[in-house]
Design a protein around this motif. Sequence first.
Motif, short mmCIF file in Angstrom:
data_model
loop_
_atom_site.label_atom_id
_atom_site.label_comp_id
_atom_site.label_asym_id
_atom_site.label_seq_id
_atom_site.Cartn_x
_atom_site.Cartn_y
_atom_site.Cartn_z
N ARG A 1 0.64 -0.96 0.09
CA ARG A 1 0.00 -0.06 0.03
C ARG A 1 0.92 1.38 -0.14
O ARG A 1 1.84 1.30 0.60
N ILE A 2 0.47 2.31 -0.59
CA ILE A 2 1.22 3.52 -0.82
C ILE A 2 1.13 4.41 0.40
O ILE A 2 0.21 4.50 1.00
N GLY A 3 2.25 4.61 0.91
CA GLY A 3 2.28 5.63 2.17
C GLY A 3 2.37 4.80 3.55
O GLY A 3 2.32 5.29 4.45
N GLU A 4 2.62 3.31 3.40
CA GLU A 4 2.73 2.68 4.75
C GLU A 4 3.99 2.91 5.29
O GLU A 4 4.04 2.70 6.48
N THR A 5 4.85 3.36 4.41
CA THR A 5 6.08 3.44 5.01
C THR A 5 6.63 4.72 4.62
O THR A 5 6.18 5.54 3.53
N PRO B 1 -3.50 14.87 11.75
CA PRO B 1 -1.93 14.73 11.50
C PRO B 1 -1.84 13.14 11.03
O PRO B 1 -2.57 12.24 11.45
N THR B 2 -0.90 13.03 10.20
CA THR B 2 -0.47 11.68 9.87
C THR B 2 0.86 11.35 10.35
O THR B 2 1.66 12.27 10.19
N LEU B 3 1.17 10.31 11.15
CA LEU B 3 2.24 10.17 11.87
C LEU B 3 2.97 8.92 11.55
O LEU B 3 2.15 8.02 11.23
N PHE B 4 4.40 9.01 11.30
CA PHE B 4 5.00 7.78 10.78
C PHE B 4 5.87 7.46 12.35
O PHE B 4 6.80 8.23 12.57
N VAL B 5 5.70 6.25 12.83
CA VAL B 5 6.25 5.69 13.90
C VAL B 5 7.61 4.86 13.55
O VAL B 5 7.20 3.92 12.93
N ASN B 6 8.81 5.32 13.74
CA ASN B 6 9.95 4.53 13.28
C ASN B 6 9.80 4.08 11.79
O ASN B 6 10.01 2.98 11.40
N GLY B 7 9.29 5.13 10.90
CA GLY B 7 9.36 5.10 9.33
C GLY B 7 8.04 4.17 9.03
O GLY B 7 7.82 3.87 7.87
N ARG C 1 3.78 4.06 8.84
CA ARG C 1 2.67 4.90 9.10
C ARG C 1 1.88 4.30 10.52
O ARG C 1 1.44 3.14 10.80
N HIS C 2 1.35 5.26 11.23
CA HIS C 2 0.81 4.98 12.38
C HIS C 2 -0.77 5.28 12.09
O HIS C 2 -1.40 6.22 11.92
N ARG C 3 -1.46 4.12 12.29
CA ARG C 3 -2.91 4.13 12.06
C ARG C 3 -3.86 4.10 13.16
O ARG C 3 -5.36 4.34 12.90
#
Length: 650
Positions: free
Chosen positions: A442-446, A591-597, A599-601
Amino acid sequence: MSEVTIPQAASEPPPEETPPRRSFVDALRELGRNRTGAILLLVATVAAIVWANASAGGYEAFWETQLSIGVADLRLDFTLHSVVNDALMAMFFFTVGLEVRREFAIGELTSWSRALVPVAAALAGLAVPALLYVLVASGSGHEHAWGIVISTDTAFLVGALALVGPKVPGRLRVFLLALAVVDDIGALSIIALVYTQDFNPLPLAFAAVGLAGVYLTRYLRGGRGPVYATLAVFVWLCFLASGVHPTLAGVAIALLVPVYRPTRRDVEHALELARTFRQSPNSEYARQAANSLRESISINERLQSAWDPYIAYFVLPVFALANAGVHLSGEILQAAAVSSVTWGILAGLVVGKFVGVFGSTALLRALRVGEFGMGLTTARMAGGAALCGIGFTISLFIVDLAIDDPAAQNEARVGVLAASVVAFLLATVIFRISDAVAPQQRIGETLARPVDPARDHVFGPDDAEYTIVEYGDFQCPFCLKASGSIQEVHEVLGDRLRYAWRHAPLTQVHPNALAAAEASEAAALQGRFFEMERSLFADQDHLLPADISRRAVELGLDVDRFESDLTSAQVANRVRDDILDAEAMDITSTPTLFVNGRRHRGPFDARSLIRALQETAPAATDASDATAATAGSSSDPASRPVERRSEDVS
């Protein structure tokens, strides 16, 4: 995995805000207009071919209709065809000149490091096709017609990208538009230098006087429109008399039209007049408010927005109708099939453009020269390079300038039409194959672009165990709540956490979000990004220009420099880069957050974020270190680590 004391959440935060976000300000609107314009251009092309082949001589007879304009002995004689090619196309080249002027003043081509890749690709895309054409057409007697293969049709290019391009083409589209600007400059220069006949320098001296008047018109207090129009007609007539193709008058005029980003003072003045009108509605206040709003936008951008629909929906379709009427009888097609002119055009546009554009970008990427934004993958660059082979408008335009023989003109037109079709099909195949063989995820998961302390706004050490990257909006109330949660996480983890902010303003629902993002970047140029961030979040209901200027004063910034930076291309491009990155990762809410690279859902309270950080950490650390960090950060405020910030001040 290290153990960390997780605070209990008092309540779950509200869900993410999920309204759709435009890719970049007016990008989708422009995309839709270009798609419609490309379809109209295609319909007009088909209509011209049908008309030319359905009526014996009717098509040519219509466009050769004579027109005469003048008084007494001062008369100008034209055909309908020359009206289209000399007058209407001057309007098209005028809008091209406006775009060139804008890109070099406040757009993608303001910085050499940013412009290097599209400029190199455009130059290679001019030279390689011309060389291939000359090689293939050698001996035909029409080698000098190499200008036919040098230019890409921007309208078809963008329309085709919308039809067959990748799902999120924002970065590729910006690259191709910047390339098209340089490509247009090259094509216009070649028309002026190579395909000008019977040159007479005296009228150009008068044209220079008219152009000086165009430049000085910006200083008039009012009534600039009629002055611009009168001088434009005068300059066009001087170019016509000089022997230089009169369409270039449109470019010369456009390059002298001022372009700038709105200043705070202009916007504030417009707002004050609008408030006055609201308090006392009358026609005089309405006129003043409307004029002030209009004047806050540069003449260049006002003219582009006013002229673009006419160019896309009328001028270019009429041009196609007047120039694409190639006869497609068996005899003509047979002649074209063995014509070195036809094959030279096919080779130049389809092969030459692809090799020039894709080869030059691949070389720059291999040498690590220039800036390649996220989303400009090798496959997408290949598809974009193939689309550059659509050389419709200017190619057909140069056919009439470079070739006199009607039979050779037919062969050249067949080559242009065939090359445009082949280039479109080739690009479609490349995009479809690249989509099919791309990693099935999925696009944007990392996180697509790693944190870079030299570019991103970061606090926390570079070697921190945990990383949070936030794509946010300063007018979004949920981003404000997330910032509080992230601060709690930092209080617990201390120097084990690194945090980076990136911009993703939801301009459809938050009209002041883009201005706030640019204000934070202007503050960053003075090393005060996070101070401005806290100030913007502290009062999200007051983000008008006067409020932002007040914040700059409160933070002790150099206000004159701050306001100058607010209108700079550097600040605008910095925000746009983040927005295009967000689009490439399909980020449509904040907000869209990336946790350790990753995507945080889930929810973004401190407890959930710490749990997510632990579960996705790349490596475990010593338990004793974790205990010490926990004890020092969650109990005694005096022992909390001092925030370390890395500012983007370049």
